[in-house]
Design a protein around this motif. Structure first.
Motif, PDB file in Angstrom:
ATOM      1  N   ALA A 116      10.947  37.043  74.150  1.00 24.51           N
ATOM      2  CA  ALA A 116      10.872  37.236  72.695  1.00 24.51           C
ATOM      3  C   ALA A 116      10.498  38.673  72.356  1.00 24.51           C
ATOM      4  O   ALA A 116      11.035  39.255  71.396  1.00 24.51           O
ATOM      5  CB  ALA A 116       9.867  36.263  72.095  1.00 24.51           C
ATOM      6  N   LEU A 124       8.722  35.775  66.340  1.00 22.30           N
ATOM      7  CA  LEU A 124       9.952  34.980  66.214  1.00 22.30           C
ATOM      8  C   LEU A 124      10.512  35.000  64.796  1.00 22.30           C
ATOM      9  O   LEU A 124      11.151  34.041  64.351  1.00 22.30           O
ATOM     10  CB  LEU A 124       9.690  33.526  66.635  1.00 22.30           C
ATOM     11  CG  LEU A 124       9.221  33.325  68.079  1.00 22.30           C
ATOM     12  CD1 LEU A 124       9.025  31.843  68.373  1.00 22.30           C
ATOM     13  CD2 LEU A 124      10.196  33.937  69.058  1.00 22.30           C
ATOM     14  N   VAL A 274      13.547  29.711  73.680  1.00 26.98           N
ATOM     15  CA  VAL A 274      12.953  30.416  72.536  1.00 26.98           C
ATOM     16  C   VAL A 274      13.670  30.050  71.239  1.00 26.98           C
ATOM     17  O   VAL A 274      13.040  29.883  70.198  1.00 26.98           O
ATOM     18  CB  VAL A 274      12.979  31.940  72.778  1.00 26.98           C
ATOM     19  CG1 VAL A 274      12.573  32.697  71.521  1.00 26.98           C
ATOM     20  CG2 VAL A 274      12.050  32.300  73.929  1.00 26.98           C
ATOM     21  N   LYS A 278      11.865  28.440  68.086  1.00 26.28           N
ATOM     22  CA  LYS A 278      11.924  29.136  66.796  1.00 26.28           C
ATOM     23  C   LYS A 278      12.460  28.215  65.701  1.00 26.28           C
ATOM     24  O   LYS A 278      11.912  28.167  64.588  1.00 26.28           O
ATOM     25  CB  LYS A 278      12.806  30.378  66.918  1.00 26.28           C
ATOM     26  CG  LYS A 278      13.020  31.118  65.604  1.00 26.28           C
ATOM     27  CD  LYS A 278      13.951  32.300  65.792  1.00 26.28           C
ATOM     28  CE  LYS A 278      14.224  32.987  64.457  1.00 26.28           C
ATOM     29  NZ  LYS A 278      15.150  34.151  64.628  1.00 26.28           N
TER      30      LYS A 278
END
Length: 297
Positions: A116, A124, A274, A278
């Motif tokens: 990230a 994020l 991720v 998110k």
């Protein structure tokens, strides 16, 4: 070996018999040699359960629920990483909001944060909440509660949301049983809800692996993983009014989603992980009602 004499009750005692003083002395001596045993409490015996009142933040009504103790002790991590000595959470974003989102777990969280940082940002893309990452490589379940307590001590504030991604490194350990590990993990989640009564707990499903080194076979490891995910997701959603996040795009260990070790995610795998995390957080932030139905169990 000295023994305490036994008094027979079936027959009448002879008037010439010697009083059994020696046996009484032996018994008293044996009692003086017994060490004092002090029972220790293994933790609170109730689980905080929030009633549905239209808003998930209301945890004012609690019902006592008995907690079953684990059948085995969890395995302590003997080879601790230097980061275990002093927990330094990585705080993303510059928001001064009193709440936040904590993402706590093992090396999966560690490498997800690295990805990230390089490709999106630590927060994020969220603007109204800040993310506090705490990924400890090699982390086992027995370290989870103390890690959360240390983050709480440093931040001095309760998070709005706590994402837990841990437990994979405990699968297959010969000192654990599947049933005992399930009970111990539920007990820990109950302790966390009492520590953070206004926080929404989110169970992040344990990911598959190509190599379960502590198991007799990879099939056995996948069986443990599936049953742990099912048990913890059900417990978090139904007992503590939380949520769980699945990663359907990472259910297969084939292809390029994993590194050569079969344990850690590749760049593509981290991207999928991720992105799913998110999207779940964005759904939570955009929800005006109860948020956990939006994140599928």
């Amino acid at each position: 070996m000295l023994r305490a004499s036994k008094v027979r009750t079936s027959k009448s005692k002879s008037p010439y018999a010697r009083p059994p003083t020696r046996g009484a002395v032996v018994a008293s001596r044996a009692s003086t040699r017994m060490p004092n045993v002090t029972s220790s409490s293994s933790g609170p015996s109730t689980v905080a359960v929030t009633e549905s009142t239209g808003r998930i933040y209301d945890r004012s009504q609690s019902l006592p629920v008995p907690v079953v103790q684990p059948t085995v002790q969890p395995v302590l991590d003997r080879a601790r990483a230097p980061s275990d000595q002093t927990v330094e959470p990585s705080v993303a974003g510059s928001s001064t909001n009193t709440d936040g989102i904590w993402v706590v777990g093992s090396s999966i969280i560690h490498w997800a944060q690295k990805y990230a940082q390089q490709n999106i940002d630590d927060n994020l893309g969220l603007t109204s909440q800040r993310i506090i990452w705490q990924g400890i490589r090699g982390m086992v379940w027995s370290r989870l509660y103390q890690t959360i307590k240390e983050i709480l001590r440093q931040c001095n504030r309760h998070p709005t949301l706590l994402v837990i991604h841990c437990g994979g490194n405990d699968i297959g350990n010969p000192r654990n049983t599947l049933k005992g590990l399930q009970k111990y993990m539920k007990l820990t989640v109950s302790k966390i809800t009492r520590l953070l009564p206004k926080t929404i707990i989110v169970w992040s499903h344990i990911l598959p692996r190509r190599n379960w080194s502590l198991c007799l076979s990879n099939k056995d490891g996948e069986n443990w993983r599936t049953r742990l995910n099912s048990a913890l997701a059900t417990f978090v959603v139904k007992k503590v009014c939380g949520a769980s996040i699945k990663y359907p795009d990472i259910l297969s260990t084939q292809g390029t989603l994993f590194r050569k070790d079969g344990l850690h995610l590749s760049d593509l795998g981290n991207e999928l992980f991720v992105t799913s995390l998110k999207n779940a957080l964005l759904q939570f932030m955009s929800s005006t009602d109860r948020f956990y139905p939006l994140i599928k169990q």
